[in-house]
Design a protein around this motif. Structure first.
Motif, PDB file in Angstrom:
ATOM      1  N   THR A 107       1.079  -0.832   0.441  1.00 13.87           N
ATOM      2  CA  THR A 107      -0.121  -0.230  -0.071  1.00 13.87           C
ATOM      3  C   THR A 107       0.729   1.265   0.330  1.00 13.87           C
ATOM      4  O   THR A 107       0.788   2.662  -0.294  1.00 13.87           O
ATOM      5  CB  THR A 107      -0.981  -0.019   0.978  1.00 13.87           C
ATOM      6  OG1 THR A 107      -0.138  -0.107   2.240  1.00 13.87           O
ATOM      7  CG2 THR A 107      -1.778  -0.719   0.920  1.00 13.87           C
ATOM      8  N   GLU A 110       0.457   2.912  -2.783  1.00 13.54           N
ATOM      9  CA  GLU A 110      -1.177   3.624  -3.501  1.00 13.54           C
ATOM     10  C   GLU A 110      -0.960   5.182  -3.442  1.00 13.54           C
ATOM     11  O   GLU A 110      -0.294   5.200  -2.954  1.00 13.54           O
ATOM     12  CB  GLU A 110      -1.537   3.038  -1.811  1.00 13.54           C
ATOM     13  CG  GLU A 110      -3.333   3.296  -2.284  1.00 13.54           C
ATOM     14  CD  GLU A 110      -3.726   2.552  -0.996  1.00 13.54           C
ATOM     15  OE1 GLU A 110      -4.804   2.539  -0.551  1.00 13.54           O
ATOM     16  OE2 GLU A 110      -3.206   1.958  -0.045  1.00 13.54           O
ATOM     17  N   VAL A 112      -2.678   8.448  -2.429  1.00 13.78           N
ATOM     18  CA  VAL A 112      -3.914   8.715  -2.297  1.00 13.78           C
ATOM     19  C   VAL A 112      -3.977  10.084  -2.878  1.00 13.78           C
ATOM     20  O   VAL A 112      -2.773  11.087  -3.049  1.00 13.78           O
ATOM     21  CB  VAL A 112      -3.288   9.309  -0.533  1.00 13.78           C
ATOM     22  CG1 VAL A 112      -3.532   7.383   0.134  1.00 13.78           C
ATOM     23  CG2 VAL A 112      -2.369   9.422  -0.292  1.00 13.78           C
ATOM     24  N   THR A 118      -2.535  14.353  -5.470  1.00 15.03           N
ATOM     25  CA  THR A 118      -2.856  13.436  -5.153  1.00 15.03           C
ATOM     26  C   THR A 118      -1.231  12.794  -5.219  1.00 15.03           C
ATOM     27  O   THR A 118      -0.692  13.567  -5.484  1.00 15.03           O
ATOM     28  CB  THR A 118      -3.194  12.316  -6.843  1.00 15.03           C
ATOM     29  OG1 THR A 118      -1.671  12.399  -7.787  1.00 15.03           O
ATOM     30  CG2 THR A 118      -4.403  12.571  -6.847  1.00 15.03           C
ATOM     31  N   LYS A 121       1.290   7.525  -1.061  1.00 17.15           N
ATOM     32  CA  LYS A 121       1.574   7.009   0.035  1.00 17.15           C
ATOM     33  C   LYS A 121       2.700   7.416   1.259  1.00 17.15           C
ATOM     34  O   LYS A 121       2.747   7.866   1.885  1.00 17.15           O
ATOM     35  CB  LYS A 121       0.410   5.803   0.333  1.00 17.15           C
ATOM     36  CG  LYS A 121      -0.033   5.691   1.522  1.00 17.15           C
ATOM     37  CD  LYS A 121      -1.019   4.810   2.026  1.00 17.15           C
ATOM     38  CE  LYS A 121      -1.600   4.857   3.751  1.00 17.15           C
ATOM     39  NZ  LYS A 121      -2.051   3.577   4.436  1.00 17.15           N
ATOM     40  N   ILE A 128      -3.129  10.868   6.591  1.00 18.59           N
ATOM     41  CA  ILE A 128      -4.278  10.238   5.533  1.00 18.59           C
ATOM     42  C   ILE A 128      -4.446   9.286   5.906  1.00 18.59           C
ATOM     43  O   ILE A 128      -4.068   8.103   5.884  1.00 18.59           O
ATOM     44  CB  ILE A 128      -4.254  10.853   3.926  1.00 18.59           C
ATOM     45  CG1 ILE A 128      -3.263  12.406   4.179  1.00 18.59           C
ATOM     46  CG2 ILE A 128      -4.936  10.390   3.197  1.00 18.59           C
ATOM     47  CD1 ILE A 128      -3.549  12.977   3.308  1.00 18.59           C
ATOM     48  N   LYS A 130      -6.856   6.364   4.093  1.00 19.99           N
ATOM     49  CA  LYS A 130      -8.457   5.613   2.966  1.00 19.99           C
ATOM     50  C   LYS A 130      -9.273   4.610   3.083  1.00 19.99           C
ATOM     51  O   LYS A 130      -8.641   3.388   3.867  1.00 19.99           O
ATOM     52  CB  LYS A 130      -6.960   5.536   2.566  1.00 19.99           C
ATOM     53  CG  LYS A 130      -7.858   5.252   0.499  1.00 19.99           C
ATOM     54  CD  LYS A 130      -6.399   5.683  -0.051  1.00 19.99           C
ATOM     55  CE  LYS A 130      -7.119   4.724  -1.756  1.00 19.99           C
ATOM     56  NZ  LYS A 130      -6.917   5.403  -3.239  1.00 19.99           N
ATOM     57  N   LYS A 132     -11.063   2.407   1.016  1.00 22.51           N
ATOM     58  CA  LYS A 132     -12.180   1.994   0.295  1.00 22.51           C
ATOM     59  C   LYS A 132     -13.243   1.283  -0.055  1.00 22.51           C
ATOM     60  O   LYS A 132     -14.130   2.222  -0.778  1.00 22.51           O
ATOM     61  CB  LYS A 132     -11.207   1.002  -0.327  1.00 22.51           C
ATOM     62  CG  LYS A 132     -10.137   1.543  -1.169  1.00 22.51           C
ATOM     63  CD  LYS A 132      -9.619   0.732  -2.127  1.00 22.51           C
ATOM     64  CE  LYS A 132      -8.104   1.252  -2.913  1.00 22.51           C
ATOM     65  NZ  LYS A 132      -6.992   0.183  -2.936  1.00 22.51           N
ATOM     66  N   SER A 222     -13.315   6.020  -3.215  1.00 23.78           N
ATOM     67  CA  SER A 222     -12.369   5.539  -2.128  1.00 23.78           C
ATOM     68  C   SER A 222     -12.737   7.135  -1.235  1.00 23.78           C
ATOM     69  O   SER A 222     -13.256   8.097  -1.593  1.00 23.78           O
ATOM     70  CB  SER A 222     -10.833   6.188  -2.177  1.00 23.78           C
ATOM     71  OG  SER A 222     -10.600   7.236  -2.816  1.00 23.78           O
ATOM     72  N   GLU A 224     -10.733   9.215   1.362  1.00 23.74           N
ATOM     73  CA  GLU A 224      -9.179   9.651   2.105  1.00 23.74           C
ATOM     74  C   GLU A 224      -9.733  10.379   3.472  1.00 23.74           C
ATOM     75  O   GLU A 224     -10.589  11.863   3.436  1.00 23.74           O
ATOM     76  CB  GLU A 224      -8.611  11.012   1.686  1.00 23.74           C
ATOM     77  CG  GLU A 224      -7.677  10.038   0.938  1.00 23.74           C
ATOM     78  CD  GLU A 224      -8.181   9.005  -0.413  1.00 23.74           C
ATOM     79  OE1 GLU A 224      -9.230   9.445  -1.091  1.00 23.74           O
ATOM     80  OE2 GLU A 224      -7.335   9.081  -1.292  1.00 23.74           O
TER      81      GLU A 224
END
Lengths: 1009, 474
Positions: A107, A110, A112, A118, A121, A128, A130, A132, A222, A224
């Motif tokens: 992740t 990933e 975010v 954006t 991560k 933050i 996240k 889903k 998603s 956040e």
């Protein structure tokens, strides 16, 4: 094409958005994209350099043409897979590349959403979370489904009513009178989220408005949750309570993909009270009457005779509670090609709660379009339209509903309409109450890359809400005049905002990455209110009753409230710097101006700084076989809150529509405070993130410390000044906490996989200063918690219960020194508890056996105290309320050792001023609970991509199946209806006849085409 | 890089264009209100603010309801056996700081005082006022400031002369400026001194030759109220000349129709009619707190049934016309209920006058003041009242007997007018230190529960406010 020409295009496109195509051909890159199993993957994005690209077809094949000769980086992305990169040399002919994509497990790569952009991560210096999937069960508003999934996010669902929402608190509560709700941003749009849209309709029938239930959770890709200052700082003055970024689904390139889902279910209450029957109740009443020294039969309420009372035993609770049926159907389509990609979503929900006559229906549609206008121009349009219809019933404290059945509807009253509007059956049948909300959330984004590394984005947002509260009372309902009446109170909110941002990525060589974002934003929200009432109507106003056409509407029955408007103007900037991909620095600053403050304190500045060190990139840890990821991070910053009612800085007078002897009236209504200013929160955050065994086990630990100063408090002035309260900046609060989160995949074999997540968050909230106000100065409206310096917001400040005196059966209270007394006094009160829990979190396990999967989500809350404000009459002084059977354990004769004191109808017998004062620790309960929030069992069948149906999933879900708690009342997780934001900050965990949550069972099917 | 700076320049240019009107964009003012700085610009706006004081004075929290009936609940003219919640706590003499009614009956008189103080503070700055205008406004405002302080101190402080020293006994905060400054409770003496000072200044200011608008306080209202204050202070000498003066001005003759004794819809010359010296114009659609509470409900009962003591007093002499005119007995659940009919006559096509102070009250005050010094004059006043009720002349001239008869008549005449509690306290404070009320559970006139608790809305704004003693009366 020269720069000047591009500039012209920029201008042109700003206003016209004309499609534009480039084409001039040279080399070709072609190949196939496959996954690890060797299956072809369609719809992968293949880019050669930054300017040339294509999508793979059904066979996984791609072909990129027209590439000038040279060295390029080829990148292939596919959602859920790690980005693939390799360098290619393009000549005049064809170059062939075979690509194998790896499924994304880590992740930390990933992406975010961070607000105006954006990030990866792993690069974050901020905190933050996240989430889903927020579409677990039928009918819940999306924010409810965050429960247990994001560490540090406390979610308390308000009640079992259909369409009700949740109270969300991120890392404690920073505010007293200003709203403690996080900022909700949907696809970059700060949406209208007012729980209290107008005084009159904010809290009707024991239920607050929920502005989030018109958003279809199925459309959400998603969520956040921006938790610390470094994350929320880019939202500056609006970030102090955290920010919840909602990203809706996007189109995908490739052949159209369809998803259909259908779910049906049923709901019942988690728990109900046991009340006495008519004979028992009469016996209690008589006993109280005689205990008070009276003779003869006790007088009965509502002039009911004993003879009739003994014959009547109405089950009022049964008349308000049943089994609700839920159903939901959704459809989603994703499609795209090189130029366009789009998502089309539609949904229908009909969610009946167990409260008879109560349901929430939603019709929703969403269309999101991404358009690659030209290589350097992208346009995005997100648009949604939803209608929410809420069939409302009286719920808590008002007449003729669930709350009445638990209180004033005595079983000795006959259920034949004798009680009129107090009779739930009569009320439901002759008084139809329905709120109708139209909601449309839209934006258009134009994203330009006029030169390499510079991205300019211009966004226009428009959020429209029309919320009508309709009541129709027929001729039977009005028992005296038999006039049918349709009334409506309406709120229309137009919330517009626009922002423009520019981000530049500096080329500083291999070791350095530097991005700078700058932007500005303006937002204005205007709400209009009116109400209308029409006599002799034959249906609801929104159904256009006959009366509108036939009658001249009496102007005295229409009311137009003054416009409520607020605006923000902001400038912001963010700098991200990384050195060797292991040292990260982020700094943000936002300057906000709000219409709520006068020119002397209008602007507020909110800076943040964050740093992170990915230690696992250092040589001494690189290639460590166990520890594959290790990051330390720290941040500091300021965020703010200005979420108070509009126009509080002005002192003003009002005209009255009443006169004195036909002479006009003006009167002062609000005191001025020209120095009103921002509430500011300073946050320190530190954390560690660890990934082990190639991220088979990941955990994170974070610490934060927040201090809020210049608290916006609706401060009390002595009533003898002629006023009650006005908004002032007084006092400070601190929140300090720890969050821990672990995700692991203990078993991962071909046929069996187990993944688990556990998270826990501990928050300590302490009020540091309230400007010397008394403990009773700041209360939660009708609720009963207090604010005392040195204690958390929502402190239980109560008289301690000392038991029942076996000699005379009277209550014993303890004074502040612990000495017993028979006299209740407010001066005996001490701090005995708090509504805020010590810790909240979730524990989730997913087991996959071949095609079967089982997921169990447990949400828990430890250490909060719940005050049940209705028991003092349900098991207290004998009044015109129902009594719970727990009252059987009462004192009857000298020597009895009992839980509850002798019966009486005279509050003086209990040393009370009135029955409402019977507040003590006797009704204070430990609200700790662990609850099996969701249990899902599913079977998923995947078919070859060539077949018509690509996937099929059948599942069953149970919500609130089990609750472990010591709380003897209806539901330990409770947030009753609130009067205002201060009440909402202070009194989560106080119940007053609030309907418990639903326990529901549903089955569903998902079909992928 | 130069090209980039062009774009950045462009960006700022665009932003600049979008937000040029930034000040207007942020300067959002409330609609439908008058901003403080625009509110008090001329005589007309001051008049409108004064009207709002009258509006607040007739509200359910003041003369339109609670100021009277909460006082009645603490006394012995009502039957509160079945009272619950707020009312139960007043009736049973155990209010607490959280009882909403305590806050309500405290708040509205102070709202009137704030408005009066605001007008007083603006008299010099508002243009276009003549000296006569200023005098008239001053008189109005000081009258209301005095009445407000007096009505609040009678409910929340032990009475003047109650045996505790007036100089040290806590009264209520005096509010003489329109400010939000914290304030403490002044002593009973300070409050009464200020009330009398304000009334004197009101009398002097209103004494001019004005064309007083209908249903506003005039100099006679101020004089009558001053008499009421002095009577409460047992100041017979101060009270008598004022009573003489007002009674003479009013015309001396009682309204003989008992139905109109409470409500006389007057003439332009005498807007409150024969009987009422000062009242407040009200309408059923504005406030029904007074009418609905005392009047009979459709279920045959009244929210505030009258005590059996009143019933037996009215029936103590045969042929008392008031028994039929003002009282009705009924049967609810096998219990006898006594219902007040006095306010049945108030309603004049949805408009009514709240009788704040009237001739009967003044005559009975004078009779009591004169009982010892001039029994014949006292008898004249007393017998006017008795004759109207269909009773024969009272003849005894023994001071005590006469006084008792005057008080008996006063109690019958003025039940359900918020008066009895204050009479009990006056008699207790100055004549009968052991006076108790109610037969079944006797209550001493000055026990802690005979005054209301200072409401939380006051204490919350200032922790140093001294609270009233808790503990009720039994």
């Amino acid at each position: 094409m020269n720069q000047k020409l591009r500039l012209n295009y920029l201008f042109l496109l700003c206003f016209l958005i004309i499609p534009f195509v480039f084409s001039y051909a040279q080399g070709v890159v072609k190949g196939t994209v496959k996954n690890e199993k060797g299956e072809p993957m369609s719809g992968a994005t293949v880019m050669v350099g930054l300017d040339y690209g294509a999508y793979s077809d059904d066979g996984g094949n791609f072909r990129v043409e027209g590439i000038p000769a040279g060295e390029y980086t080829l990148t292939v992305n596919y959602f859920g897979y790690t980005d693939y990169t390799q360098s290619v040399t393009v000549g005049n002919g064809e170059t062939t590349v075979e690509v194998t994509l790896q499924e994304e497990v880590s992740t930390s790569n990933e992406v975010v959403i961070v607000g105006y952009g954006t990030m990866r991560k792993r690069d974050l210096t901020s905190s933050i979370a996240k989430v889903k999937n927020v579409n677990d069960n039928v009918g819940n508003s999306f924010e409810v489904n965050l429960q247990g999934k994001a560490p540090g996010v406390q979610v308390v669902q308000s009640s079992g009513a259909a369409g009700s929402g949740a109270v969300i608190r991120i890392r404690g509560i920073n505010s007293i009178s200003a709203s403690g709700d996080p900022l909700y941003v949907v696809d970059g749009i700060p949406i209208t989220q007012d729980i209290f849209p107008s005084g009159a309709s904010a809290n009707r029938g024991g239920q607050n408005n929920n502005p989030l239930n018109s958003i279809n959770p199925n459309d959400i890709e998603s969520i956040e949750v921006l938790k610390d200052a470094a994350a929320a700082g880019i939202y500056g003055s609006r970030g102090a309570n955290g920010v919840i970024l909602i990203t809706t689904k996007k189109g995908q390139s490739g052949k159209p993909q369809f998803d259909f889902s259908a779910r049906v279910g049923a709901s019942t209450p988690t728990r109900l009270h046991k009340f006495t029957n008519n004979q028992e109740w009469l016996q209690l009443r008589q006993e109280a009457w005689e205990n008070d020294g009276n003779v003869g039969r006790a007088p009965l309420p509502r002039n009911i005779t004993w003879e009739d009372a003994l014959k009547t035993n109405t089950d009022w609770v049964g008349m308000t509670v049943g089994t609700g049926v839920k159903q939901e159907y959704t459809m989603g389509m994703k499609q795209g090609n090189k130029k366009f990609s789009s998502y089309l979503g539609a949904g229908y929900l009909n969610d009946e709660s167990y409260l008879k006559g109560n349901s929430f229906q939603r019709y929703s549609g969403r269309y999101n379009l991404d358009w690659n206008v030209a290589k350097w121009i992208k346009a995005t349009v997100n648009t949604s339209l939803a209608q929410g219809l809420n069939n409302r019933v009286s719920q808590a404290w008002d007449a003729g509903g669930f709350g009445a059945a638990n209180s004033t509807l005595l079983n000795i009253y006959p259920a034949d309409g004798y009680l009129g509007g107090d009779d739930p059956y009569f009320r439901r049948n002759h008084r139809k109450w329905r709120t109708v909300e139209w909601r449309s959330i839209n934006n258009a984004v134009l994203s330009l890359t006029p030169v390499r590394n510079l991205e300019i984005r211009a966004t226009g947002n428009y959020d429209f809400m029309n919320w009508d509260d309709n009541i129709y009372e027929d001729t039977v309902y009005d028992q005296s005049n038999h006039i049918a009446r349709a009334s409506r109170s309406r709120v229309i909110t137009n919330n517009r905002s626009a922002n423009i941002t520019a981000q530049y990525n500096f080329d500083l060589g291999e070791n350095h990455t530097l991005y700078i974002l700058g932007g500005s934003e303006a937002q204005k929200s205007v709400s209009r209110y009116n109400s209308l009432s029409i006599d002799n109507a034959d249906r609801h106003i929104y159904q256009r009753p006959n009366a509108i056409g036939d009658l001249v509407i009496d102007t005295t029955s229409t009311y137009k409230a003054p416009v409520q408007a607020w605006s923000f103007l902001s400038y912001f900037s963010r700098l991200n710097y990384a050195f060797k991909d292991k040292y990260f620095l982020q700094a943000t600053i936002r300057r906000d101006a709000s219409s709520r403050f006068g020119s002397n304190y209008r602007w507020g500045t909110f800076p943040t700084v964050g740093v992170a060190w990915v230690i696992s990139e250092e040589n001494f840890l690189k290639d460590n076989s166990v520890l594959n990821f290790l990051k330390l991070k720290a941040s500091w910053g300021y965020t703010g809150n200005a979420n108070i009612p509009n126009y509080q800085r002005f002192g003003y007078f009002q005209n009255s529509n009443i006169s004195y002897n036909d002479n006009a009236i003006i009167f002062p209504t609000q005191l001025s405070n020209p120095d009103l200013r921002w509430e500011k929160t300073r946050t320190l955050d530190g954390g560690i993130e660890v990934g082990m065994w190639n991220d088979r086990v990941q955990f994170g630990l974070e610490f934060y410390d927040k201090k809020t100063t210049d608290l916006l408090i609706n401060g009390v002035v002595q009533s003898s000044t002629g006023f009650g309260t006005y908004y002032q900046n007084i006092g400070s609060i601190m929140n300090r906490g720890l969050e821990f989160n672990v995700t692991a995949t203990p078993v991962d074999t071909k046929n069996f996989k187990w993944t688990t997540n556990f998270n826990i968050a501990r928050n300590i909230n302490k009020v540091l200063d309230i400007g010397g106000a008394s403990p009773d100065a700041l209360s939660g409206g009708t609720n009963d918690t207090r604010i005392l310096v040195g204690h958390p917001i929502g402190t239980h400040f109560r008289v301690v219960w000392g038991g029942v005196d076996p000699v005379d059966g009277r209550p014993i209270y303890l004074d502040t020194l612990g000495n017993p007394t028979k006299q209740w006094s407010e001066s005996h009160r001490i701090v005995v508890g708090k509504v805020l829990p010590d810790a909240v979190g979730g524990f989730s396990n997913t087991f996959t056996f071949g095609k079967f999967d089982v997921n169990a989500l447990i949400a828990y809350s430890i250490g909060g105290d719940l005050y049940d404000n209705s028991v003092k009459r349900q098991i207290g002084v004998v009044t015109d309320w129902n009594m719970r059977t727990e009252i059987f354990d009462r004192w009857r004769k000298p020597g009895d050792v009992a839980t509850y004191p002798r019966l009486t109808m005279d509050p003086g017998m209990y040393g009370l001023s009135s029955e409402w004062q019977y507040n003590s620790t006797l009704w204070l309960y430990d609200a700790s609970y662990a609850r099996l929030k969701n249990l899902t069992v599913g079977y998923t069948h995947t078919l070859p991509s060539s077949s018509k149906i690509k996937s099929l999933r059948f599942y069953a879900i149970a919500t609130n199946l089990l609750t472990l708690t010591n709380y003897p009342g209806l539901d330990p997780e409770i947030a009753r209806d609130f009067e205002n934001p201060q009440d909402r900050n202070m009194s989560v965990g106080v119940t007053y006849l609030t309907a418990p949550q639903q326990r529901s069972f549903s089955v569903g099917i998902n079909v992928g085409l | 890089m130069k090209k980039i700076s062009n774009y950045i320049f462009l960006l700022f240019l665009l932003t600049g264009v979008a937000f040029t009107s930034c000040k207007d964009f942020l300067e959002l003012k409330p609609e439908g209100v008058i901003l403080e700085e625009d509110a008090l610009k001329n005589k007309d706006s001051l008049m409108k603010l004064l009207n709002s004081s009258y509006d607040a004075a007739r509200s359910g929290n003041y003369f339109g309801g609670r100021t009277w009936y909460l006082a009645d609940m603490m006394a012995d003219d009502l039957d509160g056996t079945l009272f619950t919640t707020d009312w139960g706590s007043f009736y049973n003499h155990r209010t607490s700081i959280f009882i909403p009614a305590c806050g309500e009956v405290w708040q509205d008189p102070y709202i009137v005082i704030y408005r009066a103080n605001t007008i007083l503070a603006n008299l010099e700055s508002v243009p276009g006022l003549t000296e006569q205008d200023k005098k008239w406004f001053e008189g109005q405002c000081k009258f209301w400031r005095a009445v407000g302080h007096f009505e609040v101190v009678r409910l929340f402080g032990q009475p003047y002369g109650s045996g505790r020293e007036n100089e040290t006994q806590s009264g209520i905060p005096l509010r003489l400026e329109p400010s939000q400054d914290r304030g403490l409770r002044n002593t009973t003496q300070e409050v009464y001194t200020q009330v009398l000072k304000d009334l004197d200044e009101a009398i002097s200011a209103l004494g001019g030759n004005y064309n007083v608008p209908k249903w506003y306080a005039d100099v006679w209202a101020a004089k009558a109220y001053k008499a009421r204050v002095l009577f409460q202070m047992n100041n017979t000498a101060g009270c008598l000349p004022l009573l003489d003066e007002v009674i003479q001005h009013q015309g001396n003759d009682l309204e003989m129709d008992l139905e109109k004794r409470i409500s006389t819809w007057g003439t332009d010359a005498q807007p409150f009619g024969k009987e009422v010296i000062f009242g407040l114009y009200s309408r059923e659609d504005i406030n029904t707190e007074l009418l609905d509470r005392y009047k009979k409900r459709s279920n045959g009962n009244a929210d505030l049934p009258v005590s059996e003591e009143i019933l037996s007093l009215v029936n103590s002499e045969p042929n008392d016309l008031r028994a039929a005119a003002w009282i009705e007995t009924g049967n609810v659940d096998g219990r006898t209920v006594v219902i007040n009919k006095k306010y049945n006559y108030l309603n004049n096509s949805r408009k009514f006058i709240i009788p704040v102070i009237h001739l009967t009250d003044l005559k009975l005050m004078r009779a009591e003041c004169l009982a010892a010094s001039n029994p014949l004059a006292a008898l004249a006043d007393l017998n006017a009242i008795r004759n109207r009720a269909g009773l024969t002349d009272f003849t005894a001239t023994d001071a005590t007997a006469l006084k008792n008869e005057v008080r008996k008549q006063r109690r019958i005449e003025m039940f359900s007018e918020g008066n009895r509690l204050h009479d009990i306290k006056r008699i207790g404070a100055f004549e009968q230190p052991n006076l108790t009320i109610r037969v079944l559970e006797p209550v001493v006139w000055n026990c802690p529960g005979m005054i209301a608790q200072i409401p939380n809305a006051e204490i919350a704004g200032n922790l140093d406010i001294l609270r009233n003693e808790e503990g009720g009366c039994n």
